[in-house]
Write a protein that holds these residues in place. Structure first.
Motif, mmCIF file in Angstrom:
data_model
loop_
_atom_site.group_PDB
_atom_site.id
_atom_site.type_symbol
_atom_site.label_atom_id
_atom_site.label_comp_id
_atom_site.label_asym_id
_atom_site.label_seq_id
_atom_site.Cartn_x
_atom_site.Cartn_y
_atom_site.Cartn_z
ATOM 1 N N LEU A 11 0.396 -0.647 6.448
ATOM 2 C CA LEU A 11 1.180 -0.972 5.872
ATOM 3 C C LEU A 11 0.248 -1.956 4.331
ATOM 4 O O LEU A 11 0.859 -2.256 3.499
ATOM 5 N N VAL A 12 -1.234 -1.532 5.061
ATOM 6 C CA VAL A 12 -2.060 -1.276 3.186
ATOM 7 C C VAL A 12 -2.776 -0.207 3.092
ATOM 8 O O VAL A 12 -3.248 0.138 4.755
ATOM 9 N N THR A 13 -3.290 0.302 2.641
ATOM 10 C CA THR A 13 -4.572 1.574 2.377
ATOM 11 C C THR A 13 -5.951 1.419 2.838
ATOM 12 O O THR A 13 -6.209 0.203 2.889
ATOM 13 N N LEU A 68 -2.406 -13.350 6.486
ATOM 14 C CA LEU A 68 -1.156 -12.674 6.819
ATOM 15 C C LEU A 68 -0.084 -12.454 6.381
ATOM 16 O O LEU A 68 1.056 -11.703 6.184
ATOM 17 N N MET A 69 0.570 -13.807 6.208
ATOM 18 C CA MET A 69 2.046 -14.048 5.696
ATOM 19 C C MET A 69 2.035 -13.656 4.596
ATOM 20 O O MET A 69 3.125 -13.354 3.787
ATOM 21 N N GLY A 70 0.975 -13.998 4.088
ATOM 22 C CA GLY A 70 1.094 -13.959 1.661
ATOM 23 C C GLY A 70 0.651 -12.126 1.699
ATOM 24 O O GLY A 70 1.969 -11.563 0.985
ATOM 25 N N GLU A 73 4.795 -11.022 2.716
ATOM 26 C CA GLU A 73 5.449 -11.666 2.524
ATOM 27 C C GLU A 73 5.615 -10.457 1.229
ATOM 28 O O GLU A 73 6.737 -9.607 0.545
ATOM 29 N N VAL A 74 4.637 -10.233 0.373
ATOM 30 C CA VAL A 74 4.186 -9.124 -0.670
ATOM 31 C C VAL A 74 4.612 -7.226 0.032
ATOM 32 O O VAL A 74 5.654 -7.331 -0.874
ATOM 33 N N ILE A 75 4.958 -7.435 1.264
ATOM 34 C CA ILE A 75 4.854 -6.250 1.647
ATOM 35 C C ILE A 75 6.736 -6.186 1.786
ATOM 36 O O ILE A 75 7.457 -5.419 1.589
ATOM 37 N N TYR A 76 6.615 -7.146 2.337
ATOM 38 C CA TYR A 76 8.131 -7.364 3.005
ATOM 39 C C TYR A 76 9.288 -7.363 1.090
ATOM 40 O O TYR A 76 10.294 -6.207 0.965
#
Length: 137
Positions: A11-13, A68-70, A73-76
């Protein structure tokens, strides 16, 4: 830890993880754990180091959750496929420390995809959006 978990779920590089590690190290260069992670060139060994050196009983859940939620949220918001997102979220829940898996908002990661099995994308989105706003004032 958040970036390591997200990296495991793709979900992140690795670059995003490294950039965040650099920022943390520059703000706390005396931290031996961050120094060790900075020197480690094998990302899998870094993740193992993080998972084995964190005292999960002393984890600042509020801070961890907000970060984590921050990030989620960007990923979502950038993810066009709710089924893909849901699958990644369940796997993320599985990789969380056991002492927080059943606490909100983390518990939502386990079941928010259930409505997709009967075609209710709207309910799944509502569950995720409620989870993502858990720490907002």
């Amino acid at each position: 830890m958040v970036y390591a978990l997200l990296l495991c779920e793709e979900l992140v590089t690795e670059n995003e993880y490294s950039k965040r590690l650099d920022e943390l190290f520059l703000s706390s260069p005396e931290n031996d754990d961050l120094l060790c992670l900075e020197w480690e060139t094998d990302i899998q060994k870094s993740i193992i180091y993080i998972r084995t050196h964190i005292d999960y009983n002393c984890l600042d859940l509020d801070r961890f959750g907000r970060i984590l939620m921050g990030k989620l949220e960007v990923i979502y918001e950038k993810c066009p496929d709710i089924k893909y997102f849901a699958t990644r979220m369940y796997h993320l829940w599985e990789s969380l420390p056991g002492n927080i898996q059943n606490l909100e908002p983390f518990w939502t990661l386990c079941y928010a995809d259930d409505p997709l099995s009967w075609g209710d994308e709207e309910q799944t989105r509502n569950l995720y959006e409620h989870m993502l706003s858990y720490y907002k004032d």
